[in-house]
Design an enzyme around this catalytic site. Structure first.
Site, short mmCIF file in Angstrom:
data_model
loop_
_atom_site.label_atom_id
_atom_site.label_comp_id
_atom_site.label_asym_id
_atom_site.label_seq_id
_atom_site.Cartn_x
_atom_site.Cartn_y
_atom_site.Cartn_z
N GLU A 279 105.67 59.51 47.87
CA GLU A 279 106.71 59.62 46.84
C GLU A 279 106.73 58.40 45.91
OE1 GLU A 279 110.26 61.71 47.76
OE2 GLU A 279 109.33 62.73 49.46
N1 CAA Z 1 113.00 61.12 34.55
C1 CAA Z 1 112.77 61.83 33.41
N2 CAA Z 1 111.68 61.63 32.64
C2 CAA Z 1 110.81 60.69 33.02
C3 CAA Z 1 110.99 59.92 34.20
C4 CAA Z 1 112.15 60.16 34.96
N3 CAA Z 1 112.39 59.49 36.09
N4 CAA Z 1 109.94 59.08 34.31
C5 CAA Z 1 109.13 59.31 33.25
N5 CAA Z 1 109.67 60.28 32.49
C6 CAA Z 1 109.14 60.82 31.23
C7 CAA Z 1 108.97 59.74 30.17
O1 CAA Z 1 110.17 59.53 29.45
C8 CAA Z 1 107.88 60.34 29.30
O2 CAA Z 1 108.44 61.33 28.46
P1 CAA Z 1 108.45 61.17 26.83
O3 CAA Z 1 107.02 60.92 26.44
O4 CAA Z 1 109.01 62.47 26.37
O5 CAA Z 1 109.34 60.00 26.56
C9 CAA Z 1 107.02 61.07 30.30
O6 CAA Z 1 107.82 61.32 31.44
C10 CAA Z 1 105.79 60.28 30.71
O7 CAA Z 1 106.26 59.07 31.23
P2 CAA Z 1 105.35 57.76 31.29
O8 CAA Z 1 104.71 57.53 29.95
O9 CAA Z 1 106.19 56.68 31.88
O10 CAA Z 1 104.19 58.26 32.29
P3 CAA Z 1 103.09 57.45 33.03
O11 CAA Z 1 101.83 58.21 32.96
O12 CAA Z 1 103.05 56.02 32.58
O13 CAA Z 1 103.56 57.53 34.58
C11 CAA Z 1 104.76 56.88 36.54
C12 CAA Z 1 104.78 57.05 35.02
C13 CAA Z 1 106.13 56.30 36.88
C14 CAA Z 1 103.68 55.91 36.97
C15 CAA Z 1 104.55 58.25 37.19
O14 CAA Z 1 103.27 58.77 36.96
C16 CAA Z 1 104.79 58.25 38.70
O15 CAA Z 1 105.94 58.22 39.16
N6 CAA Z 1 103.71 58.29 39.50
C17 CAA Z 1 103.84 58.41 40.96
C18 CAA Z 1 103.87 59.84 41.38
C19 CAA Z 1 104.32 59.98 42.78
O16 CAA Z 1 105.40 59.55 43.16
N7 CAA Z 1 103.48 60.64 43.57
C20 CAA Z 1 103.84 60.91 44.93
C21 CAA Z 1 103.41 62.27 45.31
S1 CAA Z 1 104.65 63.36 45.85
C22 CAA Z 1 104.80 63.11 47.52
O17 CAA Z 1 104.43 62.12 48.06
C23 CAA Z 1 105.49 64.21 48.20
C24 CAA Z 1 105.33 64.35 49.64
O18 CAA Z 1 104.75 65.31 50.10
C25 CAA Z 1 106.04 63.41 50.54
#
Ligand code: CAA
Length: 380
Positions: free
Chosen positions: A363
């Site tokens: 996550e």
């Molecule tokens: N809420 C709403 N919108 C959001 C947001 C949030 N928390 N975070 C980002 N966004 C939006 C941004 O505003 C942007 O939108 P706009 O262009 O319209 O403004 C869009 O999303 C893209 O955001 P970023 O440019 O910040 O995207 P990024 O490519 O730089 O990535 C990141 C951001 C935080 C690194 C994200 O990719 C991330 O969280 N990565 C990790 C994913 C993750 O947690 N994976 C785990 C797998 S699931 C799992 O483990 C489940 C399980 O089985 C236990």
């Protein structure tokens, strides 16, 4: 500022503690060794309302708040982090996502069964080449008018082989980047949807983690969640709440290990006295309890933010980052306090140490939490 729990919170915590001790504890070592999914226990957790803790009772849920969710997660995780991740994914990644962003028909069809534990859910975002870099989805969903055709591979999916409902994130229009991503409800047994090999893991071995394959899976259009292109934001918003659940899991793993170490230090004798009377051990206990309490404050703050409808992206990232670090460090200390016995399965702390590691990875890794936190503080 109010630091005390309500009577109702205390009752919920005690019910979860009682369940963990009487139902989860027996067999926890064997389930870990055999990588056995606790199917019967999931049914019992459903009966207790733990599979849909925050879901509105009109959809079969318990209608509790996020503080209650955290309390339940902590108590379950003290004993069995494999069982608690099943609860966490079902509650905060699947039920929450459907309740907040699903249509009435989707809630009727899926949420009502997920919230009672009749169904189990999985959240499918990670791919072989898109774990942390979640916008780089390779799984595709091609719009065919009244349905989508889904192709691709998902990795490390919790509840992967045991779910009835899978929320699948896929790219519908590569040109649009993250705005071309959608989330879909895929049902177990849809033609072309295959469950791949089960992972053989370091920790949380009782949870069921699989690779999933999608080969021309026909998904009805009514199974898309939200407006076209909402999938990436759906994943981010859902994961923010999920991170509170995993932070609470980490807190539980740490406090479970601490409680075992405290008890052991009062029983085990060395150099003519109980080892807690040696300052080397007493100071370890002091550090452990302080770190755990600090983690608890961050976890509760994030839960409180969610309950108050405040933005909780920042506080959930801090809670997960810190609580998972505390879980890793303090379970190592608990093993150390147990000495040779800490290395032996029957004392439980070695399992908690192995289980702790995943809380720094899934996550959103600790590095991803630092991206979220640093971007927030640098924004203004
Ligand atoms: N809420 C709403 N919108 C959001 C947001 C949030 N928390 N975070 C980002 N966004 C939006 C941004 O505003 C942007 O939108 P706009 O262009 O319209 O403004 C869009 O999303 C893209 O955001 P970023 O440019 O910040 O995207 P990024 O490519 O730089 O990535 C990141 C951001 C935080 C690194 C994200 O990719 C991330 O969280 N990565 C990790 C994913 C993750 O947690 N994976 C785990 C797998 S699931 C799992 O483990 C489940 C399980 O089985 C236990």
């Amino acid at each position: 500022m109010e630091f005390s729990l309500t009577e109702e919170h205390l009752m919920i915590r005690d019910a979860a503690r009682d369940f963990a001790q009487t139902e989860l504890f027996p067999g926890v070592i064997e389930r870990d060794e055999k990588q056995e999914f606790p199917k019967e226990l999931v049914r019992k957790m459903g009966d207790l309302g733990f599979m849909g803790i925050m879901v509105d009772p009109k959809y079969g849920g318990s209608g509790m708040d996020t503080i209650s969710y955290v309390l339940i997660m902590e108590e379950l995780s003290k004993i069995d982090a494999s069982a608690s991740v099943i609860v966490s994914v079902n509650n905060s990644l699947v039920c929450y996502g459907l309740e907040k962003y699903g249509t009435e028909a989707q809630k009727e069809k899926y949420l009502t069964k997920l919230a009672t534990g009749e169904f189990v859910g999985a959240f499918c975002l990670s791919e072989p080449e898109a774990g942390s870099d979640a916008t780089s989805q390779k799984t595709t969903a091609i719009d065919m008018g009244d349905h989508y055709i889904v192709n691709g591979t998902k990795n490390w999916i919790t509840n992967g082989g045991r779910s009835d409902v899978y929320l699948v994130i896929a790219q519908t229009d590569r040109e649009k980047g993250h705005r071309g991503i959608n989330a879909f409800i895929v049902e177990k047994g849809m033609p072309g949807f295959d469950i791949g090999p089960k992972e053989n893991k370091l920790g949380i071995r009782g949870s069921d983690t699989h690779t999933l394959q999608f080969n021309d899976v026909k998904v009805p259009k009514e199974n898309r969640i939200g407006e076209d292109g909402f999938g990436f934001k759906f994943a981010m918003k859902t994961l923010s709440g999920g991170r509170i659940g995993i932070a609470a899991q980490a807190l539980g793993i740490a406090s479970g290990a601490y409680e075992l170490a405290l008890k052991y230090s009062k029983e085990r004798k060395a150099f003519g006295t109980e080892i807690c009377n040696h300052q080397a051990i007493a100071f370890k206990l002091a550090d452990m309890v302080t770190e755990i309490e600090a983690a608890r404050m961050l976890v509760m703050k994030a839960a409180w933010d969610k309950d108050q409808d405040n933005n909780y992206d920042f506080s959930s990232a801090m809670a997960k980052l810190y609580a998972s670090k505390v879980a890793m460090e303090q379970t190592v200390e608990a093993v150390q306090i147990h000495g040779g016995n800490g290395f032996v399965k029957e004392y439980h702390v070695e399992r908690l140490m192995r289980d702790a590691k995943i809380t720094q990875i899934y996550e959103g890794t600790s590095e991803i939490q630092k991206i979220v936190i640093s971007r927030t503080v640098l924004k203004d």
